[in-house]
Design an enzyme around this catalytic site. Sequence first.
Site, mmCIF file in Angstrom:
data_model
loop_
_atom_site.group_PDB
_atom_site.id
_atom_site.type_symbol
_atom_site.label_atom_id
_atom_site.label_comp_id
_atom_site.label_asym_id
_atom_site.label_seq_id
_atom_site.Cartn_x
_atom_site.Cartn_y
_atom_site.Cartn_z
ATOM 1 N N SER A 42 0.803 -1.225 0.000
ATOM 2 C CA SER A 42 0.000 0.000 0.000
ATOM 3 C C SER A 42 0.834 1.273 0.000
ATOM 4 O O SER A 42 0.323 2.352 -0.317
ATOM 5 C CB SER A 42 -0.950 0.015 1.198
ATOM 6 O OG SER A 42 -0.237 0.159 2.413
ATOM 7 N N LYS A 119 0.885 4.529 7.005
ATOM 8 C CA LYS A 119 0.383 5.339 5.894
ATOM 9 C C LYS A 119 1.029 6.723 5.982
ATOM 10 O O LYS A 119 1.737 7.048 6.930
ATOM 11 C CB LYS A 119 -1.141 5.504 5.961
ATOM 12 C CG LYS A 119 -1.944 4.217 6.037
ATOM 13 C CD LYS A 119 -1.973 3.451 4.753
ATOM 14 C CE LYS A 119 -2.844 2.201 4.863
ATOM 15 N NZ LYS A 119 -2.758 1.332 3.671
#
Length: 278
Positions: A42, A119
């Site tokens: 990701s 993230k």
Amino acid sequence: MAENTGFVSSVKETIKTIFWALIIAGVFRTLFFQPFWIPSGSMKDTLLIGDFLFVNKMAYGYSYASCPSIRVPAAGIDIGADDFCGWFDDSNDRLFGSDPARGDVVVFRHPVTGMDFIKRLIGEPGDRIQMIDGVLHINDTAVGLADAGTFTEVMEPQGPMGGRPMCANGPVGVGAECLKPRQTETLPNGTSHAILNIATRATDNTGVYTVPADHFFFMGDNRDNSVDSRVPQTLGGVGFVPRKDIVGRADRVMFSSAGRSMLAFWTWRSDRFFKAVE
């Protein structure tokens, strides 16, 4: 008899040494740096599957999330951070706390599952975040974008879970080149980083997310392969992340292996050793 006494004494000393070693390691892991292994794609190509890094816990101060969690499903062991740090209250206050800066790569606890996620911080409290045709808008203004070529990798199983990458050049066979367009994204505070796009997805066009007080909005750099704050928690996404759930900042990749085991030395990526996370 003397031999038995000496043996018992030796065992006791060994147990004491192991005990204090574990205590010291636990304190170090809780207060300073936590090891983190990248399990998914990701955050490509900033972070690759198999990157190993240490999370700087001193960067943003401490909350319950600073304490380690132990999960051993096969043994039925599941000890959460609350079990170690029950003295922290449930507020968003942090001991010696400071907020992460927009653009930081941050490890945090998922607000629902408690699992560790990594993230990039995109939205701060009060920000208005929206995706329009795949372009990030912050407070109604599009971020800067510049073409940065193509990210190329080999289509093959990656990491311990053996997942295969998503490709912009369509389904390709094992061993073929998997391509993704790369862009440089510049945030309002001037920080820049690479992002990848694959194809049009539902998360390329969204409504406006208004970040609540004491919460943050996170996105993965691999925009079409990231379940992040664009996806509500009711649908298994990250949603808005409370300040108390922040663990620390990812500063540097220490080690990297492209294989299914870190012992497979022929898969080590030496060019990523001690690489700064930008």
